[in-house]
Design an enzyme around this catalytic site. Structure first.
Site, PDB file in Angstrom:
ATOM      1  N   GLY A  13     -57.867 -47.141 -36.174  1.00 30.14           N
ATOM      2  CA  GLY A  13     -58.556 -48.411 -36.435  1.00 30.14           C
ATOM      3  C   GLY A  13     -60.169 -49.086 -36.397  1.00 30.14           C
ATOM      4  O   GLY A  13     -60.228 -48.275 -34.779  1.00 30.14           O
ATOM      5  N   GLN A  40     -67.526 -52.770 -33.093  1.00 26.20           N
ATOM      6  CA  GLN A  40     -67.532 -51.565 -32.355  1.00 26.20           C
ATOM      7  C   GLN A  40     -68.574 -50.346 -32.721  1.00 26.20           C
ATOM      8  O   GLN A  40     -68.845 -49.457 -33.057  1.00 26.20           O
ATOM      9  CB  GLN A  40     -65.824 -50.655 -32.807  1.00 26.20           C
ATOM     10  N   CYS A  91     -58.850 -47.139 -27.510  1.00 26.18           N
ATOM     11  CA  CYS A  91     -58.976 -47.919 -27.958  1.00 26.18           C
ATOM     12  C   CYS A  91     -60.522 -46.793 -27.915  1.00 26.18           C
ATOM     13  O   CYS A  91     -60.997 -45.980 -26.967  1.00 26.18           O
ATOM     14  CB  CYS A  91     -60.010 -48.335 -27.453  1.00 26.18           C
ATOM     15  N   LEU A  92     -61.187 -46.469 -29.760  1.00 22.45           N
ATOM     16  CA  LEU A  92     -61.925 -46.034 -29.174  1.00 22.45           C
ATOM     17  C   LEU A  92     -63.379 -45.977 -29.000  1.00 22.45           C
ATOM     18  O   LEU A  92     -64.098 -45.672 -28.186  1.00 22.45           O
ATOM     19  CB  LEU A  92     -62.511 -46.068 -30.761  1.00 22.45           C
ATOM     20  N   HIS A 111     -55.143 -55.922 -32.249  1.00 23.50           N
ATOM     21  CA  HIS A 111     -56.047 -55.032 -31.693  1.00 23.50           C
ATOM     22  C   HIS A 111     -57.371 -55.117 -32.183  1.00 23.50           C
ATOM     23  O   HIS A 111     -58.595 -55.504 -31.518  1.00 23.50           O
ATOM     24  CB  HIS A 111     -55.363 -54.042 -31.392  1.00 23.50           C
ATOM     25  N   GLU A 112     -57.356 -55.163 -33.310  1.00 20.76           N
ATOM     26  CA  GLU A 112     -58.763 -54.804 -34.200  1.00 20.76           C
ATOM     27  C   GLU A 112     -59.648 -56.587 -35.016  1.00 20.76           C
ATOM     28  O   GLU A 112     -60.327 -56.578 -34.284  1.00 20.76           O
ATOM     29  CB  GLU A 112     -58.574 -54.462 -35.586  1.00 20.76           C
ATOM     30  N   HIS A 167     -60.951 -57.194 -31.542  1.00 16.67           N
ATOM     31  CA  HIS A 167     -62.115 -56.949 -31.505  1.00 16.67           C
ATOM     32  C   HIS A 167     -63.060 -57.743 -31.532  1.00 16.67           C
ATOM     33  O   HIS A 167     -64.368 -58.158 -30.851  1.00 16.67           O
ATOM     34  CB  HIS A 167     -62.604 -55.311 -32.381  1.00 16.67           C
TER      35      HIS A 167
HETATM   36 NI    NI Z   1     -60.109 -51.219 -30.033  1.00 12.82          NI
END
Ligand code: NI
Length: 166
Positions: free
Chosen positions: A46, A51, A93-94, A135-136, A139
């Protein structure tokens, strides 16, 4: 399509609120395609616009098995229902590379969003996909998965993050 640089904590853009997309244009679709390519390349399941340094309210996800990809491209996604039942899944998380933790969230959700053709849609999710969409969307609201942890666990991760960012 193009790969976009992924922004890491403690960059401030990850704490900002993304703004609703007013009109789905070719630029919106390009952003989503670039985000999908960036997510697959990472690899991750995701990615939210913050991000990659954009404050458009868009996310991409693919929680499908490797042999059967299931790409979601969502504009202005919002949770419209969540179950009382919760589930605990390990998240990463990236934007916070190298750190994972178990996060408790509603086990099932229903979400509303606009698709890449500009049409309103609804979807239901449980399991990994439910955790991923929450989660997304977090963000897009400037919230990170570590914000759901105990203060102690969060500060342990945060200290390491700041140390490696120096
Ligand atoms: Ni994330």
């Amino acid at each position: 399509m193009a790969l976009l640089p992924i922004i890491h904590v403690p960059d401030d853009v990850l704490r900002q609120t993304a703004q609703p997309v007013q009109e789905v244009t070719a630029a919106t679709r390009k952003l989503l395609d670039d985000m999908a390519e960036t997510m697959y390349d990472a690899p991750g399941i995701g990615l939210a616009a913050n991000q990659v340094g954009s404050l458009e309210r868009v996310i991409v996800m693919d929680c499908g098995p490797d042999d059967s990809p299931e790409l979601w491209r969502m504009i202005n996604p919002e949770i419209i229902w969540e179950s009382d039942e919760t589930s605990t899944l390990e998240e990463g998380c990236l934007s916070i590379p190298g750190h994972n933790a178990e996060v408790v969230r509603p086990a099932s959700v229903r979400a509303r969003y606009i698709d890449i053709d500009g049409k309103p849609q609804e979807m239901e999710a449980d399991g990994l996909l439910a955790a991923c969409i929450q989660h997304e969307i977090d963000h897009l609201n400037g919230v990170l998965f570590i914000d759901h942890l105990s203060r102690l666990k969060k500060s342990m991760i945060w200290k390491k993050v700041l140390k490696s960012a120096r």
